[in-house]
Design an enzyme around this catalytic site. Structure first.
Site, PDB file in Angstrom:
ATOM      1  N   GLN A  97      43.751  40.834  38.805  1.00  0.00           N
ATOM      2  CA  GLN A  97      43.762  41.525  37.328  1.00  0.00           C
ATOM      3  C   GLN A  97      43.670  40.860  36.334  1.00  0.00           C
ATOM      4  O   GLN A  97      43.841  39.493  36.412  1.00  0.00           O
ATOM      5  CB  GLN A  97      45.232  42.316  37.675  1.00  0.00           C
ATOM      6  N   HIS A 264      43.405  36.759  37.701  1.00  0.00           N
ATOM      7  CA  HIS A 264      44.219  36.295  38.331  1.00  0.00           C
ATOM      8  C   HIS A 264      44.895  37.135  39.730  1.00  0.00           C
ATOM      9  O   HIS A 264      44.685  38.437  39.383  1.00  0.00           O
ATOM     10  CB  HIS A 264      45.669  35.817  37.744  1.00  0.00           C
ATOM     11  N   ARG A 283      42.619  46.004  36.529  1.00  0.00           N
ATOM     12  CA  ARG A 283      42.241  45.710  38.004  1.00  0.00           C
ATOM     13  C   ARG A 283      40.920  45.397  38.258  1.00  0.00           C
ATOM     14  O   ARG A 283      40.030  46.063  37.659  1.00  0.00           O
ATOM     15  CB  ARG A 283      43.083  46.449  38.921  1.00  0.00           C
TER      16      ARG A 283
END
Length: 408
Positions: A97, A264, A283
């Protein structure tokens, strides 16, 4: 000043033991517990323990925003607590995300409002107008993917896996500037048709297996992560994207700051997370939830980062270590009361005009302020309203307290 009872969030990637044992509750729990929310987010506000029973922190702030937040915070951020603190416990990887900048969030929210997309719709990207910078600080061993790795290192990783199907992408990375090459490869992978993913992902997994069996160690953590993600999310483009990101291992007290555009995924471990009070998430895979590829590509920052953890800066008082971040909504520090200060009164450094949330992570501390006195045990939290300072701590054993405040 009151003890703050956090709201437990149950997600499949959470732990049945970590949060319960941290707070001294029986474990294992019936369902995985993923997050403990310590704040006034309308989605799940924490509750203050008062003489009249538990009261929602959100409602307490709404009833007296000036008294709880203080005039300075009220003038800067309005009548809402600008940060949300959490204790996070991941037994399984979270989704890939990224979060938008303030400008991107405002534009995206207004656009989706004009389009008439309901705030709770599955395909809604922007649920408010705020950005969501965040800091995660490890409470023990913590594993994560964060930020795009320098291309030269990624090329070394992909060559080490010895997968011929990766050769076109190695050439694509090597033939452009770092950011342009990363954008080209990531965009290609995230838009690959499923039949192509069903060929490429297994080939990469085979390469990771062979690498580990060879006894090589240089990229062992990366190869094991690819295998773990591939097992949980077969045929997912996020498995490939993981090869482009820094694989980071934190020890207790180390952190990762995640600005806008940073792709990340947290993999495993427990941490104290503080962020701007927003719910805007784009996402990029490793999830059954909505993935809006064009919008994700609009917010991602493909500039490579070194992936090094950040460490808090010791202050002159010898008690507080401060994490320096550019986020105006929050500031995070660690208060350590070690052997030479046990039994003595320690004043919490001032400099913050707004409210504070203290979280005990080790030992036991007596907290004194103008709002009263209470005991802060490991796993417990306290809300200290603006104007209730100065705050003083007395520990009867070596203790550690995490502190979240509004940024200066």
């Amino acid at each position: 000043m009151h003890l703050l009872r956090g709201a437990v969030r149950n997600y499949a990637w959470g732990s049945r033991t970590a949060l319960a044992e941290f707070a001294g509750r029986p474990s294992p729990t019936a369902h995985p517990e993923a997050e403990l929310w310590l704040g006034a987010n309308p989605g799940d506000p924490a509750r203050l323990e008062t003489a009249d029973g538990d009261v929602s922190l959100l409602e307490v702030i709404r009833a007296d925003p000036a008294g709880e937040l203080g005039p300075e915070v009220l003038a800067r951020f309005g009548e809402s607590l600008p940060f949300l603190a959490k204790v996070l416990a991941a037994d399984e990887p979270l989704s890939l995300q990224a979060h938008p900048s303030a400008e991107q969030a405002a534009e995206g929210f207004n656009r989706e409002e004009r389009q008439g997309i309901a705030l709770n719709a599955r395909d809604r990207n922007y649920r408010d107008r705020s950005h969501k910078p965040e800091l995660i600080v490890a409470l023990g061993p913590f594993e994560a993917l964060a930020g795009f790795r320098p291309v030269a290192r990624t090329v070394e990783l992909m060559r080490a896996l010895a997968v011929s199907d990766l050769d076109p992408y190695i050439n694509l990375l090597a033939g452009q500037s770092d950011a342009a090459g990363l954008r080209a490869v990531f965009t290609t992978w995230i838009t690959l048709p499923q039949p192509d993913l069903d060929v490429l992902v297994p080939a990469v997994l085979d390469g990771a297996v062979n690498y580990i069996r060879s006894g090589a160690t240089e990229f062992a953590a990366e190869a094991k992560t690819v295998l773990e993600l591939g097992e949980r999310y077969p045929g997912d483009a996020g498995v490939l994207a993981a090869m482009l990101l820094n694989r980071i291992s934190l020890v207790e007290g180390e952190g990762i700051y995640l600005p806008a555009g940073n792709l990340h995924a947290y993999l495993h471990g427990m941490g104290f997370e503080v962020m701007a009070n927003s719910d805007n998430v784009l996402r990029g895979g490793l999830t059954p939830k909505h993935v809006d590829v064009p919008e994700l590509l609009r917010v991602l920052d493909f500039t490579p980062t070194d992936g090094r953890p950040i460490h808090p800066r010791p202050t002159d008082d010898g008690v507080e270590d401060v994490f320096d971040t550019p986020a105006p909504e929050f500031a995070v520090s660690i208060l350590r009361i070690d052997d030479d200060r046990v039994g003595a009164e320690v004043e919490v450094p001032r400099g913050h005009a707004g409210p504070q949330i203290l979280l005990g992570t080790r030992g036991r501390v007596q907290v004194h302020s103008a709002g009263g006195e209470l005991t802060l045990n490991k796993g417990a939290a306290v809300w200290i309203a603006a104007g209730e300072g100065p705050v003083r701590l007395v520990a009867d054993e070596p203790s550690t307290v995490f502190r979240a405040t509004v940024g200066i």
